[in-house]
Enzyme design. Structure first.
Site, PDB file in Angstrom:
ATOM      1  CB  THR A  25       2.685  -3.263   6.291  1.00 42.55           C
ATOM      2  OG1 THR A  25       1.989  -4.352   6.874  1.00 42.55           O
ATOM      3  CG2 THR A  25       1.845  -2.704   5.148  1.00 42.55           C
ATOM      4  CE  LYS A  26       0.331  -2.988   0.649  1.00 45.65           C
ATOM      5  NZ  LYS A  26      -1.007  -3.595   0.614  1.00 45.65           N
TER       6      LYS A  26
END
Length: 345
Positions: free
Chosen positions: A47-48
């Site tokens: 998700t980063k």
């Protein structure tokens, strides 16, 4: 008329629009409908990617980042990988201060992506000069033309998910989501996603997953920082020994704590039941779901979305390694290894 070649210009165009996948077997005896937002489908496998691209492009737009500059960040591994990936495409140098708690796999990946890595002791206070927070600050002060992303205290961390993850989940569930469950580390993912979803429907319940040894749940309940809550734990990218301003505590309804051991086993269970090879924090998120269901949090009409932050390949030397699991005391007669290997001679 000739058809054009259908290709992406670079890997960054693949960030976002990750799938929502129904959980079936692992939730068989649980009330409600469960869906996983599987962030491992991002090109950097977490998700980063979302915050790395968003924050860097905002810095470019504001003229803070210029060609040839150096990007500096503190990371448990995933944000660092995403920043390194974006830096390669955009032509920046990348320096990362990493917690020693990060798996060897993650550290090797960061080096492979061309980043200079400083491995800092995990179990020191946030203001200790050896902590990864302080090392990153020092490097930023020493290196001219550097930009410190500082995801823990960067409002853009929240905004990246407000602009992307929240709208995606709302659209994918046709607005029928009743609960959002997500791990809280920096807090950007849960805060930005929740902020968007609650604007659409304020009745959506938002539950953060925290670790034993972290201060977040206690702070949410009391608004007081309690250093007595802090002790070493193994899960990466979950919980904190400080209070990140990238966490909007007012938008989170409650926190649920999970243990290192149960989270590790639940990650392995997801692989065996759903065919989802996900990271330690995803195991923690799923373990939190199990506990919440047992506590009566959901009913038959609940539509629960859980965010799985990253991919299992980053934990091959940890939760997917039988020797490591054994060393932690995580195996007993009831929780044997997933597979027994036989060597044919």
């Amino acid at each position: 008329m000739k058809e054009e070649i259908k290709a992406h210009n670079n890997v960054l165009e693949l960030i976002g629009n990750t799938p929502l996948i129904k959980l079936n077997k692992i939730t068989q005896k649980m009330k409600g409908n469960y869906f996983a937002k599987v962030e491992a489908f991002n090109p950097g496998h977490s998700t980063k990617d979302r915050i790395a691209l968003y924050i860097i492009e905002e810095a470019e737009r504001k003229g803070i980042l210029k060609p040839g500059d150096t990007i500096i960040e503190t990371t448990s591994g995933n944000t660092g990988f995403s920043i390194a990936m974006v830096s390669i495409i955009k032509g920046y140098e990348c320096i990362l201060a990493v917690s020693s708690k990060s798996s060897a796999d993650k550290i090797d990946m960061l080096k492979t992506m061309g980043a200079k890595v400083y491995v800092c002791p995990a179990h020191v206070s946030a203001d200790d000069p050896r902590s990864y927070y302080e090392v990153a600050k020092r490097l930023h002060n020493e290196i001219k033309g550097s930009v410190y992303i500082n995801q823990y205290f960067n409002e853009l961390n929240i905004d990246a998910h407000y602009q992307t993850t929240g709208p995606e989940i709302w659209e994918q569930t046709a607005g029928k989501i009743t609960h959002l469950v997500a791990c809280s580390g920096t807090g950007g993912t849960i805060s930005g996603t929740a902020r968007f979803l609650k604007e659409q429907n304020p009745n959506i319940k938002v539950i953060g997953i925290d670790a034993y040894g972290s201060v977040l749940q206690k702070y949410h309940q009391t608004k007081e920082f309690d250093a007595n809550e802090i002790y070493p734990y193994r899960i990466e990218g979950l919980g904190k020994n400080l209070i990140p301003t990238a966490t909007d505590f007012d938008i989170i309804d409650k926190f649920e704590k999970v243990t290192d051991e149960s989270s590790a086993h639940t990650a392995r269970e997801l692989a065996k039941t759903e065919g989802l090879f996900v990271g330690y924090t995803s195991g923690a998120a799923m373990q939190g779901l199990k506990q919440l269901e047992e506590e009566g949090e959901f009913d038959e009409n609940s539509n629960i979305v859980v965010i799985f932050p990253d991919h299992g390949s980053r934990y091959m030397s940890k939760i997917y390694n039988d020797e490591w699991m054994n060393q932690q005391g995580f195996f007993d007669s009831e929780t044997a290894a997933i597979h027994q290997i036989e060597y044919v001679k």
